[in-house]
Each structure stands twice: as C-alpha cells, then as structure tokens.
Design a protein around this motif. Structure first.
Motif, short mmCIF file in Angstrom:
data_model
loop_
_atom_site.label_atom_id
_atom_site.label_comp_id
_atom_site.label_asym_id
_atom_site.label_seq_id
_atom_site.Cartn_x
_atom_site.Cartn_y
_atom_site.Cartn_z
N GLN A 71 -9.83 1.96 1.64
CA GLN A 71 -9.36 1.41 0.40
C GLN A 71 -8.48 0.17 0.99
O GLN A 71 -8.49 -1.06 0.57
N ILE A 72 -7.66 0.41 1.99
CA ILE A 72 -6.83 -0.48 2.95
C ILE A 72 -7.67 -1.97 3.32
O ILE A 72 -7.48 -2.85 3.23
N ALA A 73 -8.90 -1.09 3.91
CA ALA A 73 -9.92 -2.21 4.78
C ALA A 73 -10.31 -3.07 3.38
O ALA A 73 -10.53 -4.23 3.66
N GLY A 74 -10.54 -2.67 2.14
CA GLY A 74 -10.98 -3.45 1.15
C GLY A 74 -10.07 -4.28 0.75
O GLY A 74 -10.33 -5.67 0.37
N LEU A 75 -8.71 -4.07 0.73
CA LEU A 75 -7.62 -4.99 0.43
C LEU A 75 -7.78 -5.90 1.32
O LEU A 75 -7.13 -7.31 1.11
N PHE A 76 -7.78 -5.85 2.58
CA PHE A 76 -7.74 -6.80 3.74
C PHE A 76 -8.93 -7.92 3.42
O PHE A 76 -8.80 -8.87 3.39
N GLN A 77 -10.00 -7.51 2.98
CA GLN A 77 -11.13 -8.09 2.77
C GLN A 77 -10.80 -8.95 1.36
O GLN A 77 -11.19 -10.21 1.29
N LEU A 78 -10.06 -8.68 0.51
CA LEU A 78 -10.07 -9.29 -0.82
C LEU A 78 -8.90 -10.21 -0.70
O LEU A 78 -8.83 -11.33 -0.93
N HIS A 79 -7.84 -9.97 -0.10
CA HIS A 79 -6.76 -10.74 0.12
C HIS A 79 -6.33 -11.75 1.21
O HIS A 79 -5.54 -12.55 1.25
N LYS A 80 -7.18 -11.50 2.15
CA LYS A 80 -7.24 -12.15 3.52
C LYS A 80 -6.10 -12.44 4.02
O LYS A 80 -5.46 -13.53 4.44
N VAL A 81 -5.31 -11.30 4.26
CA VAL A 81 -4.14 -11.05 5.11
C VAL A 81 -4.31 -10.16 6.22
O VAL A 81 -5.48 -9.55 6.12
N ARG A 82 -3.51 -10.28 7.07
CA ARG A 82 -3.64 -9.48 8.08
C ARG A 82 -2.57 -8.30 8.33
O ARG A 82 -2.58 -7.31 9.05
N THR A 83 -1.79 -8.09 7.34
CA THR A 83 -0.76 -7.18 7.56
C THR A 83 -0.21 -6.60 5.97
O THR A 83 -0.03 -7.68 5.15
N PHE A 84 -0.03 -5.29 5.66
CA PHE A 84 0.33 -4.94 4.17
C PHE A 84 1.73 -3.99 4.69
O PHE A 84 1.62 -3.28 5.47
N PRO A 85 2.76 -4.40 3.95
CA PRO A 85 3.97 -3.15 3.99
C PRO A 85 3.47 -2.06 3.37
O PRO A 85 2.54 -2.04 2.32
N VAL A 86 3.96 -0.98 3.76
CA VAL A 86 3.76 0.44 3.37
C VAL A 86 5.00 0.78 2.42
O VAL A 86 6.05 0.89 3.09
N VAL A 87 4.79 1.00 1.31
CA VAL A 87 6.10 1.43 0.44
C VAL A 87 5.92 2.59 -0.19
O VAL A 87 4.91 2.97 -0.82
N ARG B 254 -18.11 14.38 9.80
CA ARG B 254 -17.56 15.65 10.18
C ARG B 254 -15.98 15.57 9.96
O ARG B 254 -15.62 16.57 9.67
N ASP B 255 -15.38 14.50 9.67
CA ASP B 255 -14.09 14.44 9.24
C ASP B 255 -14.03 14.98 7.86
O ASP B 255 -14.37 14.43 6.65
N VAL B 256 -13.20 15.99 7.65
CA VAL B 256 -12.86 16.48 6.23
C VAL B 256 -12.00 15.65 5.71
O VAL B 256 -12.18 15.36 4.33
N VAL B 257 -10.98 15.20 6.27
CA VAL B 257 -10.04 14.25 5.56
C VAL B 257 -9.98 12.87 6.00
O VAL B 257 -9.78 12.67 7.30
N GLU B 258 -10.01 11.80 5.25
CA GLU B 258 -9.82 10.33 5.63
C GLU B 258 -8.51 10.08 6.19
O GLU B 258 -7.71 10.28 5.36
N PRO B 259 -8.28 9.40 7.40
CA PRO B 259 -6.77 9.09 7.55
C PRO B 259 -6.38 8.44 6.24
O PRO B 259 -6.96 7.34 5.71
N VAL B 260 -5.00 8.19 6.43
CA VAL B 260 -4.44 7.40 5.13
C VAL B 260 -3.43 6.41 6.04
O VAL B 260 -3.37 6.31 7.17
N VAL C 184 0.93 -1.12 -0.07
CA VAL C 184 0.00 -0.17 0.07
C VAL C 184 0.95 1.13 0.03
O VAL C 184 1.94 1.17 0.41
N HIS C 185 0.24 2.45 -0.45
CA HIS C 185 1.15 3.60 -0.51
C HIS C 185 0.97 4.16 0.80
O HIS C 185 -0.26 4.17 1.41
N PRO C 186 1.84 5.13 1.20
CA PRO C 186 1.58 5.65 2.48
C PRO C 186 0.35 6.77 2.46
O PRO C 186 -0.36 7.08 3.36
N ARG C 187 -0.01 7.37 1.23
CA ARG C 187 -1.26 8.28 1.05
C ARG C 187 -2.81 7.56 0.80
O ARG C 187 -3.40 8.07 0.63
N MET C 188 -2.64 6.04 0.88
CA MET C 188 -3.80 5.43 0.84
C MET C 188 -4.81 5.77 1.70
O MET C 188 -4.44 5.32 2.67
N PRO C 189 -6.02 6.03 1.13
CA PRO C 189 -7.12 6.06 2.49
C PRO C 189 -7.34 4.65 3.04
O PRO C 189 -7.28 3.56 2.62
#
Length: 397
Positions: free
Chosen positions: A263-279, A317-323, A255-260
C-alpha cells in the motif's frame, strides 16, 4: 597610541569573566578536596621519622596547584588523573635522584626542573605543578634525603591519588565530567536533535591540535564540542529571520505503522514523493519511510536470486507482508516551527534524510522536503537580486 593599546591588550586577561556559580563550585570543591586529602593522609601516619609523622612531609606544597587544576579546570588535559598522578610522582623521583647525585644547590634546582619536564613530556603526563614538586625536593633536601625514593610514593603519590579521588567524586556530583580526556566518536542523531554534526575521528582531532601546538591546552573531546557548537551557531544565523514554519508543508500524507509496504508503494506512485512520515493512532511521530527503505526490503542480503520469478516465489512463501514499522527509519533529525532555516539546510545536506519532520511535543505538524528548501532558497535569492535593481530604478527616477 595604537601600539600602546595593543601592548596593554596583550598584557590583559586572556580568560573571560567566570560565572559566579562555577566560581563558587570550583572554590568550595578545592577547599573540601584539600581538607579531606589532609585528613586522609594524617590517618595513614606516613611517612614516619624517628619521632613519628613529620607534619612538614605529610603534604606537598604543589598539591595546591594540582587542586586548582582538578577543581577549577577539570576538562584541561593538564588536570587529568594521568597527568597529575604520573607527573607529580615522576618529578619527585627525578628530584630525589638529583639531590642524591648533585651537591651544588644552585645546579640541582635548575637540573631537577629540567629533567622533570623532560620526563613528563616523554610520559605524556605534562602537569605544571609537578615542576614545583621537583624544585620542592631540592629546597627541602635535608628532610627528603633520609627518605630516599620512598618520598615519591609517600607523600607525593599518596597525596595526589587521594586528592584526585575526591576531585572525581566532587566533579561528578556537581555536573562536571572528570576525568574527561578520551574523545567520543559522534554517534547517530537521536530523534529531536537538529543540526549537522561533523563526523571526525578522535585521531583526526588530535592531529589538528598537535599541528596547531594546542594539544597541551585543549583535548580532542573539547575540540569536538567546540566544532559542534560553532556549526550550530553558524547554521542558526545563516538565514536570520527565516523559520521552519514559513516554508514547511501543512498538507500531510502519512502512513500508519501497520500499513503493508504494498500500500505504501501505491502511495509513492500516487503522490510522487519520496518520503512519508509514520504516525501512530495517538498522533505521535514514529519515523520516516522512504522509497529507499522499500528497495532495501525487496533486495535483502540473504536473497539467493534477484530475478522476478525468484522474488515472486519468495513473496508467496511469506505468510505476513512487511509493514511500515518493519522498514521505516526511526532515528531521524526533527525540528520545531521556530527552527532557523540554516539548521534545516544542515539536516538535509547530509544526504541520508530526504525530508525533515516538524514536531510539536512529539506530534507531527508539518514536514520540510528538499523541494521545499530549494523553493525557499530560490525565493530568497530572487528577492536579493530584485532589491538592488529596485534601488537602482528608484535612484534613476
């Protein structure tokens, strides 16, 4: 013959052969330190007698032994500034008190050393050369008696303080930590370090040394380093011949450091893993983001309610979603392709890290998850079980 060999071994050297570099470092430092000490003491021109400075009292003979400890074994508890300065000074005070109250030399000699040792132990300032200070006072009683208790402060305390000042500077310049007695608690592992560090408090290490009667020979800080080194060595040889490159996964989903985080939650559900490296865009590894990191972000401590409606209102109320960069763990254990399997076991056994990134000069080239490790261990066990069976079948044939 065996008994004789055991006796001879017991009488032989108890210390390993020194390295030439360390031997030269210590010897040169001792010479420089003692010479500078003599020069500085002469500048003070104390103590004074009726005829001026008494050369025999400008320097004390046991200072040579203190020099040996401070420069050759600066990590020893016996060589630390408190032990040396307090030990020498209190022993001199004891020696002066003895020669002023006991007039029989043979009795004064034994009594001075005995009382000096007791005083040093009570003050936690055990310093072997200091026993020589107390004895030296008795042997030079005629010269010391006119000076009284001032002898303990000049030249004894003055000599010791000046020598220790030189020892601190020289040891620091030559790469030795001195003074070095306070145990350092184990901090978090930096990125790039590998291996399990046992988390033990300084008080626990001190208690172990006291129980084994070794607290006068080794400090808690040294014991912590020995434990670390022993664990690291054991881990490296636990599965000799098996390296990270043999079991790591090459098909990486990053995953990219600026990925919301949605989207990361969707990747967890798709790939059935528990950890992603951030590159990053430059290919450099920056950290790990896990399911637990996302959960912690959703359940912040300042949240007034954990209900679904409250979370939706708060999200609107959150203007920017955490990444990814906001929730990822930056300080993690990493390894290289040639890291032994035993080190990986140490890293993953700690419980906080679900996967170990494999790096090559900071770039991610693979990852080892707990599933990869379990598969490798199962394969090794299966091979070990099959081998005796194959041998038995071959012998039957």
């Amino acid at each position: 013959m065996t008994r004789l060999r055991a006796i001879l071994r017991g009488l032989g050297p108890a210390i390993g052969p020194p390295q030439l570099r360390e031997m030269l470092r210590a010897c040169i430092g001792a010479g420089i330190g003692l010479t500078l000490c003599i020069f500085l003491v002469r500048l003070t021109r104390v103590p004074l007698t009726a005829d001026g400075p008494d050369p025999t009292l400008l320097l004390i003979a046991p200072l040579g032994a203190t020099t040996m400890l401070a420069f050759a074994v600066p990590s020893s508890p016996l060589a630390q500034p408190w032990s040396a300065l307090v030990g020498n000074t209190v022993s001199a005070l004891v020696g002066v008190a003895v020669i002023m109250t006991v007039h029989e030399p043979w009795l004064a000699m034994g009594l001075s050393v005995t009382c000096a040792m007791l005083a040093m132990m009570l003050l936690r300032a055990t310093h072997p050369p200091a026993a020589g200070v107390a004895l030296g006072v008795v042997l030079t009683a005629e010269s010391v008696r006119p000076l009284g208790f001032g002898y303990a402060f000049s030249p004894v305390m003055l000599d010791t303080a000046l020598l220790l000042l030189v020892a601190v500077g020289y040891n620091q310049l030559t790469g030795r930590v001195y003074p070095f007695r306070q145990p350092i608690e184990h901090g978090p592992r930096d990125v790039g370090e590998a291996g399990l560090r046992p988390v033990m408090k300084g008080a626990d290490l001190t208690e172990i040394l006291q129980r084994l009667r070794l607290d006068a020979n080794i400090g808690a800080g040294d014991l912590a380093r020995l434990i670390d080194a022993a664990h690291q060595q054991a881990a490296e040889h636990l599965f000799d011949g098996v390296e990270t490159a043999q079991i790591m996964s090459h098909d990486l989903v990053t995953v990219h450091p600026r990925m919301p985080i949605s989207q990361i939650a969707g990747l967890f559900q798709l790939h059935k893993v528990r950890t992603f490296p951030v590159v990053g865009l430059d290919g450099m590894f920056e950290g790990l983001v896990s399911e637990a990191d996302l959960v912690r972000n959703l359940h912040k401590p300042d949240a007034k309610s954990d209900g679904v409606v409250s979370r939706l209102i708060r999200a609107s109320r959150d203007v920017v979603e955490p990444v990814a960069a906001d929730v990822m763990t930056r300080t993690v254990g990493t390894v290289s392709e040639i890291t032994p399997l035993g080190v990986l076991i140490d890293l993953l056994a700690e419980g906080d890290q679900m996967a170990v990134p494999v790096l090559d000069e900071g770039r991610l080239i693979g990852i080892v998850s707990r599933a990869d490790l379990i598969a490798a261990l199962a394969k090794a066990h299966h091979t070990a079980v099959e081998s005796p069976m194959n041998k038995a079948a071959a012998s039957d044939g």
